[in-house]
Design a protein around this motif. Structure first.
Motif, PDB file in Angstrom:
ATOM      1  N   GLY A   8       0.811  -1.215   0.000  1.00 42.76           N
ATOM      2  CA  GLY A   8       0.000   0.000   0.000  1.00 42.76           C
ATOM      3  C   GLY A   8       0.841   1.260   0.000  1.00 42.76           C
ATOM      4  N   VAL A   9       1.913   1.255   0.779  1.00 44.55           N
ATOM      5  CA  VAL A   9       2.833   2.404   0.800  1.00 44.55           C
ATOM      6  C   VAL A   9       3.437   2.601  -0.588  1.00 44.55           C
ATOM      7  N   LEU A  10       3.905   1.508  -1.186  1.00 44.89           N
ATOM      8  CA  LEU A  10       4.470   1.596  -2.535  1.00 44.89           C
ATOM      9  C   LEU A  10       3.432   2.115  -3.531  1.00 44.89           C
ATOM     10  N   MET A  11       2.217   1.598  -3.437  1.00 47.71           N
ATOM     11  CA  MET A  11       1.149   2.046  -4.339  1.00 47.71           C
ATOM     12  C   MET A  11       0.931   3.556  -4.214  1.00 47.71           C
ATOM     13  N   ALA A  96      -3.163 -10.177  -7.991  1.00 46.00           N
ATOM     14  CA  ALA A  96      -3.500 -10.011  -9.416  1.00 46.00           C
ATOM     15  C   ALA A  96      -4.312  -8.723  -9.572  1.00 46.00           C
ATOM     16  N   PRO A  97      -3.651  -7.567  -9.384  1.00 40.63           N
ATOM     17  CA  PRO A  97      -4.384  -6.293  -9.389  1.00 40.63           C
ATOM     18  C   PRO A  97      -4.985  -5.964 -10.757  1.00 40.63           C
ATOM     19  N   THR A  98      -6.176  -5.387 -10.707  1.00 42.56           N
ATOM     20  CA  THR A  98      -6.850  -4.905 -11.914  1.00 42.56           C
ATOM     21  C   THR A  98      -7.052  -3.405 -11.778  1.00 42.56           C
ATOM     22  N   LEU A  99      -7.166  -2.747 -12.901  1.00 45.37           N
ATOM     23  CA  LEU A  99      -7.231  -1.288 -12.914  1.00 45.37           C
ATOM     24  C   LEU A  99      -8.541  -0.733 -12.356  1.00 45.37           C
ATOM     25  N   ILE A 149      -4.349   5.042 -12.000  1.00 47.01           N
ATOM     26  CA  ILE A 149      -3.431   4.233 -12.806  1.00 47.01           C
ATOM     27  C   ILE A 149      -2.133   3.998 -12.015  1.00 47.01           C
ATOM     28  N   GLY A 150      -1.687   5.039 -11.313  1.00 46.38           N
ATOM     29  CA  GLY A 150      -0.496   4.902 -10.478  1.00 46.38           C
ATOM     30  C   GLY A 150      -0.693   3.920  -9.333  1.00 46.38           C
ATOM     31  N   LEU A 151      -1.874   3.933  -8.705  1.00 51.82           N
ATOM     32  CA  LEU A 151      -2.162   2.946  -7.667  1.00 51.82           C
ATOM     33  C   LEU A 151      -2.078   1.530  -8.219  1.00 51.82           C
ATOM     34  N   TRP A 152      -2.689   1.334  -9.353  1.00 52.29           N
ATOM     35  CA  TRP A 152      -2.664   0.025 -10.001  1.00 52.29           C
ATOM     36  C   TRP A 152      -1.236  -0.377 -10.366  1.00 52.29           C
ATOM     37  N   ALA A 153      -0.489   0.565 -10.952  1.00 52.99           N
ATOM     38  CA  ALA A 153       0.904   0.280 -11.335  1.00 52.99           C
ATOM     39  C   ALA A 153       1.737  -0.077 -10.102  1.00 52.99           C
ATOM     40  N   ALA A 155       0.648  -1.471  -7.412  1.00 50.89           N
ATOM     41  CA  ALA A 155       0.241  -2.822  -6.997  1.00 50.89           C
ATOM     42  C   ALA A 155       0.875  -3.877  -7.896  1.00 50.89           C
ATOM     43  N   VAL A 156       0.975  -3.572  -9.200  1.00 48.28           N
ATOM     44  CA  VAL A 156       1.581  -4.512 -10.149  1.00 48.28           C
ATOM     45  C   VAL A 156       3.057  -4.683  -9.840  1.00 48.28           C
TER      46      VAL A 156
END
Length: 157
Positions: A8-11, A96-99, A149-153, A155-156
């Motif tokens: 979460g911190v990274l996201m 398996a994060p989705t946008l 999009i950044g949150l998703w990225a 998480a990826v």
């Protein structure tokens, strides 16, 4: 749980950096000025003094260190949003994060800007006191899409 929090911190960091890069691009290409984080820092510094809503944050008393405070607040909020989404979605989504969930969450978080930050700065609910409220709202929606999009990225990653 610790892995979820760290993700979460990274996201939040990736999403906030993406937002800042988007603002830099808009400033250079379209001449749209980036957020003045000093004014946000001034707003944050006035809250413990009992003032949340200003008619014009620029007219409020200047605070030493308001610009770094505004930048720090910006990144702390981004991290809080990242951690919140990671906790809400849980390990299965993080695997398996989705946008779509990241985007919906980021659009919902725009409510804090529209109904707390912007009135606090004196620009009205959802930028209603700005010269072009619809433009400000559209830019906010686009910015929060970039954030999502950044949150998703994040998480990826």
């Amino acid at each position: 749980m610790q892995e979820t929090l760290m993700t979460g911190v990274l996201m939040g960091l990736v999403a906030t950096l993406a937002l800042d890069l988007w603002a830099l691009l808009l400033a250079r290409v379209a001449g749209i000025p980036a957020t003045n984080w000093g004014m946000v820092g001034r707003w944050v510094a006035h809250i413990p003094r009992g003032v949340v809503f200003h008619d014009d944050i620029g007219a409020a008393g200047e605070i030493a260190g308001e610009k770094p405070l505004g930048w720090a607040f910006h990144y702390v909020v981004g991290v809080v949003y990242g951690v919140a989404l990671a906790l809400i979605m849980g390990p299965a989504w993080l695997a398996a994060p989705t946008l779509l969930p990241a985007w919906v969450f980021s659009i919902l978080m725009l409510g804090f800007g529209w109904f707390l930050l912007q009135p606090g700065l004196g620009v009205g609910v959802a930028a209603s006191k700005t010269p072009n409220p619809m433009k400000a709202r559209a830019l906010g929606l686009i910015a929060h899409t970039v954030f999502g999009i950044g949150l998703w990225a994040g998480a990826v990653i």
